[in-house]
Design a protein around this motif. Structure first.
Motif, PDB file in Angstrom:
ATOM      1  N   LEU A  68       0.834  -0.996  -0.232  1.00 12.73           N
ATOM      2  CA  LEU A  68       0.131  -0.111  -0.006  1.00 12.73           C
ATOM      3  C   LEU A  68       0.792   1.312   0.100  1.00 12.73           C
ATOM      4  CD1 LEU A  68      -1.808  -2.404   0.891  1.00 12.73           C
ATOM      5  CD2 LEU A  68      -2.925  -0.758   2.423  1.00 12.73           C
ATOM      6  N   LYS A  69       0.372   2.279  -0.734  1.00 12.91           N
ATOM      7  CA  LYS A  69       1.090   3.385  -0.745  1.00 12.91           C
ATOM      8  C   LYS A  69       0.133   4.592  -0.329  1.00 12.91           C
ATOM      9  CE  LYS A  69       4.503   2.153  -4.422  1.00 12.91           C
ATOM     10  NZ  LYS A  69       4.950   2.305  -5.602  1.00 12.91           N
ATOM     11  N   LEU A  70       0.491   5.421   0.521  1.00  9.62           N
ATOM     12  CA  LEU A  70      -0.551   6.470   0.884  1.00  9.62           C
ATOM     13  C   LEU A  70      -1.111   7.244  -0.224  1.00  9.62           C
ATOM     14  CD1 LEU A  70      -1.919   8.709   2.894  1.00  9.62           C
ATOM     15  CD2 LEU A  70       0.338   9.842   3.015  1.00  9.62           C
ATOM     16  N   LYS A  71      -0.352   7.658  -1.194  1.00  7.31           N
ATOM     17  CA  LYS A  71      -0.615   8.510  -2.582  1.00  7.31           C
ATOM     18  C   LYS A  71      -1.706   7.683  -3.355  1.00  7.31           C
ATOM     19  CE  LYS A  71       2.817   6.843  -5.902  1.00  7.31           C
ATOM     20  NZ  LYS A  71       4.048   7.501  -6.842  1.00  7.31           N
ATOM     21  N   VAL A  74       2.554  -4.424   3.317  1.00  9.63           N
ATOM     22  CA  VAL A  74       3.759  -3.732   3.041  1.00  9.63           C
ATOM     23  C   VAL A  74       3.655  -2.372   2.847  1.00  9.63           C
ATOM     24  CG1 VAL A  74       5.884  -3.435   1.805  1.00  9.63           C
ATOM     25  CG2 VAL A  74       5.098  -5.591   2.483  1.00  9.63           C
ATOM     26  N   LEU A  75       4.373  -1.440   3.494  1.00  7.83           N
ATOM     27  CA  LEU A  75       4.017   0.122   3.048  1.00  7.83           C
ATOM     28  C   LEU A  75       4.969   0.873   2.773  1.00  7.83           C
ATOM     29  CD1 LEU A  75       1.913   2.610   3.547  1.00  7.83           C
ATOM     30  CD2 LEU A  75       2.675   2.566   5.874  1.00  7.83           C
ATOM     31  N   GLY A  76       4.684   1.917   1.818  1.00  9.78           N
ATOM     32  CA  GLY A  76       5.986   2.800   1.363  1.00  9.78           C
ATOM     33  C   GLY A  76       5.807   3.048  -0.028  1.00  9.78           C
ATOM     34  N   GLU A  99       8.988   0.822   3.096  1.00 13.58           N
ATOM     35  CA  GLU A  99       9.404   1.133   1.779  1.00 13.58           C
ATOM     36  C   GLU A  99       9.516   2.607   1.596  1.00 13.58           C
ATOM     37  OE1 GLU A  99       8.780  -1.303  -1.170  1.00 13.58           O
ATOM     38  OE2 GLU A  99       9.117  -3.210  -0.096  1.00 13.58           O
ATOM     39  N   PHE A 100       9.171   3.431   2.673  1.00 17.78           N
ATOM     40  CA  PHE A 100       9.103   4.767   2.562  1.00 17.78           C
ATOM     41  C   PHE A 100      10.419   5.366   2.705  1.00 17.78           C
ATOM     42  CE2 PHE A 100       6.880   3.007   6.293  1.00 17.78           C
ATOM     43  CZ  PHE A 100       7.868   3.453   7.180  1.00 17.78           C
TER      44      PHE A 100
END
Length: 324
Positions: free
Chosen positions: A222-225, A248-250, A275-276
């Motif tokens: 997932l990505k915030l954007k 997984v995030l970033g 992954e940010f």
């Protein structure tokens, strides 16, 4: 980047990166979307503005997210208010191609605290397998690997790759085929000796539910954007687990602002390497009080709140429009 201020003097800011080719969104389209919604927002209640933005989410997910998140920052969303110190490890990319250079790069990265590495594949199956094997030997017992084809393989190539893959030390294999090729990605997931992770197709709760029904898909990135705001991202992280997968995030292309926002969500929702890490790649940082990073880890002290380095932001800005 979107900056907002309300009639009581509160302010907020956020940004997001449109990556050409990763979706149908364009930078020109995102800019036009923001100009239209910024003009329409003047004099209106924050909640109403957010609701209108999210109604148009499908038109430009990234632009919507930048505006909605700026409003969540203005409101000091609870996930951003740090009552105690928190720390989150990040992964690092493996950039070298030759065996000796790979070993040297990994020795340095491991010594500086990184324990998870991303390996890009997707160009040539045989060469990719050979390079992965070198990296596996260099990290054996020391670190974990994530492989990322970044949508570059055909179905046949991806199947050939996973059939030749040694799973030792590999956490997951990310997005082998194009985002809209659900059937091809599903076939690879079934054949793979390591769990598959979907990335670009994951933008909604419905996408997560669909992924959860695919045998062999063990992760969603997932990505915030792509999710339209902090609350929606947290809901997505929860949904991944509810469907029996790991989140997984970033965004590896995100700025320091985006990394701060994702790190704040991660402290409540993530139990693996983030992954940010995009903020580590440019030469310039955006905050006067830079995001604390050391030994492969973002460490957010209690009470941390970033302040934009305005001269740097102005130096890097190519265009500005202000609505009052």
């Amino acid at each position: 980047m979107v900056e907002v201020e309300d009639d009581s003097g509160r302010s907020g800011f956020a940004d997001a990166h449109i990556s050409p080719g990763s979706s149908a969104e364009t930078r020109e389209g995102g800019w036009a979307f923001l100009l239209r919604h910024a003009k329409a927002a003047i004099g209106r209640d924050v909640s109403d503005v957010m609701a209108d933005l999210l109604l148009d989410f499908e038109e430009s997910k990234v632009a919507t997210t930048s505006f909605v998140t700026a409003l969540e920052v203005l409101r000091k969303h609870p996930m951003l208010v740090l009552s105690h110190d928190s720390a989150h490890p990040l992964l690092a990319p493996v950039n070298s191609l030759e065996a000796r250079e790979i070993e040297e790069e990994l020795d340095i990265a491991i010594a500086t605290g990184f324990q998870t590495f991303k390996v890009k594949v997707g160009k040539d199956v045989d060469a990719d397998l050979a390079r992965v094997a070198v990296i596996q030997r260099a990290t054996a017992g020391k670190a974990t690997l994530r492989l990322d084809a970044n949508r570059a393989y055909s179905r046949a190539q991806a199947l050939e790759f996973v059939q030749g893959l040694n799973p030792d030390g590999i956490e997951l294999f990310e997005q082998p085929c194009e985002a809209d090729e659900w059937e091809a990605n599903g076939a690879v997931a079934t054949a793979s000796p390591v769990p598959l992770m979907l990335d670009e197709p994951i933008c909604t709760l419905q996408d997560i539910a669909r992924a959860g029904e695919m045998p062999g898909v063990g992760y969603c990135k997932l990505k915030l954007k792509r999710f339209g705001g902090l609350d929606r991202l947290r809901d997505g992280m929860d949904a991944v687990r509810a469907h029996g997968m790991h989140p997984v995030l970033g965004d590896g292309l995100g700025s320091e602002t985006h990394a701060w926002l994702e790190a704040c969500v991660a402290r409540q929702t993530l139990d693996n390497a983030g992954e940010f890490n995009g903020f580590l790649k440019p030469q310039s940082r955006l905050f006067e009080n830079p995001l604390p990073f050391d030994q492969g880890t973002i460490t957010l002290p209690a009470g941390y709140w970033p302040k934009l380095d305005l001269p740097t932001v102005e130096r890097l800005t190519v265009d500005t429009v202000t609505f009052r």
